[in-house]
Each structure stands twice: as C-alpha cells, then as structure tokens.
Enzyme design. Structure first.
Site, PDB file in Angstrom:
ATOM      1  N   ASP A   9       0.887  -1.172   0.000  1.00 54.92           N
ATOM      2  CA  ASP A   9       0.000   0.000   0.000  1.00 54.92           C
ATOM      3  C   ASP A   9       0.916   1.210   0.000  1.00 54.92           C
ATOM      4  O   ASP A   9       1.548   1.529   1.018  1.00 54.92           O
ATOM      5  CB  ASP A   9      -0.891  -0.019   1.238  1.00 54.92           C
ATOM      6  CG  ASP A   9      -1.839   1.180   1.322  1.00 54.92           C
ATOM      7  OD1 ASP A   9      -1.650   2.151   0.548  1.00 54.92           O
ATOM      8  OD2 ASP A   9      -2.758   1.155   2.159  1.00 54.92           O
ATOM      9  N   ASN A  31       2.663   4.110 -10.654  1.00 58.79           N
ATOM     10  CA  ASN A  31       1.461   3.931 -11.469  1.00 58.79           C
ATOM     11  C   ASN A  31       0.197   3.734 -10.638  1.00 58.79           C
ATOM     12  O   ASN A  31      -0.886   4.102 -11.070  1.00 58.79           O
ATOM     13  CB  ASN A  31       1.662   2.729 -12.398  1.00 58.79           C
ATOM     14  CG  ASN A  31       0.374   2.291 -13.045  1.00 58.79           C
ATOM     15  OD1 ASN A  31      -0.155   2.944 -13.940  1.00 58.79           O
ATOM     16  ND2 ASN A  31      -0.168   1.169 -12.578  1.00 58.79           N
ATOM     17  N   TYR A  74      -9.547  12.914  -8.270  1.00 64.29           N
ATOM     18  CA  TYR A  74      -8.590  12.297  -9.190  1.00 64.29           C
ATOM     19  C   TYR A  74      -7.893  13.356 -10.034  1.00 64.29           C
ATOM     20  O   TYR A  74      -6.662  13.352 -10.167  1.00 64.29           O
ATOM     21  CB  TYR A  74      -9.312  11.296 -10.091  1.00 64.29           C
ATOM     22  CG  TYR A  74      -8.407  10.616 -11.104  1.00 64.29           C
ATOM     23  CD1 TYR A  74      -7.629   9.530 -10.745  1.00 64.29           C
ATOM     24  CD2 TYR A  74      -8.339  11.071 -12.417  1.00 64.29           C
ATOM     25  CE1 TYR A  74      -6.806   8.900 -11.662  1.00 64.29           C
ATOM     26  CE2 TYR A  74      -7.512  10.451 -13.346  1.00 64.29           C
ATOM     27  CZ  TYR A  74      -6.750   9.370 -12.963  1.00 64.29           C
ATOM     28  OH  TYR A  74      -5.932   8.763 -13.875  1.00 64.29           O
ATOM     29  N   LYS A  78      -3.833  14.267 -10.064  1.00 62.62           N
ATOM     30  CA  LYS A  78      -2.964  14.112 -11.229  1.00 62.62           C
ATOM     31  C   LYS A  78      -2.278  15.430 -11.601  1.00 62.62           C
ATOM     32  O   LYS A  78      -1.149  15.433 -12.105  1.00 62.62           O
ATOM     33  CB  LYS A  78      -3.760  13.542 -12.396  1.00 62.62           C
ATOM     34  CG  LYS A  78      -4.148  12.075 -12.204  1.00 62.62           C
ATOM     35  CD  LYS A  78      -2.918  11.198 -11.962  1.00 62.62           C
ATOM     36  CE  LYS A  78      -3.263   9.729 -11.832  1.00 62.62           C
ATOM     37  NZ  LYS A  78      -2.058   8.898 -11.622  1.00 62.62           N
TER      38      LYS A  78
END
Length: 257
Positions: A66, A93, A163, A167
């Site tokens: 994790d 990733n 998200y 990013k």
C-alpha cells in the site's frame, strides 16, 4: 540488445491495467521487475503478472504494498535492493478514483485518493531517490523515476474532482524532483495517458464515455496499454538521458485538438 538489459525496476500497481503492461514490457526488455500492488490478481482477469514474466524467462517478484504507507514503501525498496543489489527505475502507477464531483466527494474519499495518488507517489519518489543517491552513476544516471499522470492533470476531469486534482499535483511533483535532483544524476519524467482501453470493469468503459473519447481523439483508434508501455520503456532507457521534467502526452492527439 534489450533496451533495459540488467536494469532493476519497481512498478507500482503492476497487477492490472497500465502497470501490468509496463511490467511485462520491462521484463521483455531485460529488466528484473519488482511488482508492487495491494493484490496479485489482475482486475481484468487472466494470469498474475509475475506468472507471465516468469513464463517468458524474466526475473522478478511480487511485494504486497500500500503505497500510502511509508513503512510498506520502505520495505519494498529494501527487498528490491536486497535481492538485486540496486534500483534503476521506479514507475509510479498505482492510483484510485471516486467518480465524484466537488459536492459529491466525501472527506473520506478525498483523503483516500490524495493518500494514494499524491502521498503514495511522494513516498515512492522519496524512497527511490534515497536509494539512488547511494549508487554510482551508470552513463551519468543514478536512477530514473517515471510518474504516471494523466491528461486530466492538464485539463479538468469531468465528474472526478479528487482524481483530477491529484494528477495535476503529480505533474508538478515530477517537475520539482527533476529540477531539484538533476545535479545528482536523477531523472524524473511523467507520462500522461489519454483514453486507454485496459479491460478494467467500471465507469471507464461506459459506452457513452467511450463514444465521446473516440470523437474527441484525432488518431483513428483509442489507446492501448502497449502505447503507454512503449513510452515507459523509452523514458527508462539510455536513449532518454537528456530528457527530464517532461510530462509526455500519450493521447492520440487529444490535447493538441
């Protein structure tokens, strides 16, 4: 000569999707690949990544990790160096998403996405750089980091607030590491995929979303995992020694339109 012959790589999120494709390609190019993920089974189905690597004659092992937890990232790097003697390439990733906008996103959802997608990348980058600094350079380079960002780190991701924000942070993290550590022979780049068909179930394969992506992408097909894996091989190779701090778009021309 394979492009990554005798290199040692860690790939997070390596059990499924883009991470799986990158890990398999790295092994085919001669790298020993350490697979980091929270589960060994691919979400899209099929054989575990490690089984495919070994069936092809490649080297590597799996570490349940994790990345949001520093202790697990530290163990991952220690196990890698204990087994193979060094670390040459880190591919960040692993990532999660919620498919929620600002008002729909709970504090718990926000904290978990940031914990994996930002703090997890921070943990991996920091621990990799610590290891790189103990190593002698090979062709000027002590080590390479490749962060998987997204086109949604460059433009808004409709309906996925945490998200998209995460990013965007990865794009800046990549630049910061590249500038701060270039003098030490450490290379750091990002890859920003456009729409890539991975076979994962869920919202990413919604028919309306796919139709929109096809109409929005200038290239006459959507992306495949191999497209991102190709870019990851190039950035990990000695051909990319003077490229650092770049967020490489792999998007079929989406961002150019």
């Amino acid at each position: 000569m394979p492009m990554l012959n005798e290199k040692v790589a860690i790939v997070s999120g390596a059990s499924s999707g883009l991470g799986r494709a990158i890990a398999l390609r790295y092994a085919a190019e001669g790298a020993a690949v350490v697979l980091a993920d929270i589960t060994e089974m691919p979400v899209e189905g099929g054989e575990p990544t490690l089984s495919l690597i070994r069936a092809g004659g490649g080297k590597g092992f799996f570490v349940k990790t994790d990345i949001s937890l520093w202790a697990e990232v530290d163990r991952l790097v220690v196990d890698t160096v204990t087994e193979f003697g060094r670390l040459d390439i880190l591919v960040n990733n692993a990532a999660i998403y919620t498919s929620t906008n600002l008002l729909e996103t709970t504090a718990q959802q926000w904290e978990r996405v940031i914990a994996v997608n930002v703090t997890g990348f921070f943990h991996c980058c920091k621990r990799a750089v610590q290891q790189f600094l103990t190593q002698e350079p090979v062709l000027e380079t002590r080590g390479r980091i490749i962060n998987i960002s997204s086109q949604h780190g460059m433009v808004a991701c409709p309906g996925d607030f945490p998200y998209g924000v995460s990013k965007g942070a990865i794009v800046q993290m990549t630049r910061q590491i590249a500038v701060d550590h270039a003098h030490s022979g450490i290379v750091c780049n990002a890859i920003a995929p456009g729409k890539i068909i991975t076979g994962k179930p869920g919202v990413a394969n919604d028919p309306d979303a796919l139709d929109y992506s096809r109409r929005r992408t200038p290239w006459p097909r959507l992306g495949e995992p191999r497209d991102v894996a190709d870019a990851a091989v190039f950035l990990a190779s000695d051909m990319a020694s003077y490229i650092t701090g770049v967020n490489l778009m792999v998007d079929g021309g989406w961002m150019a339109g």
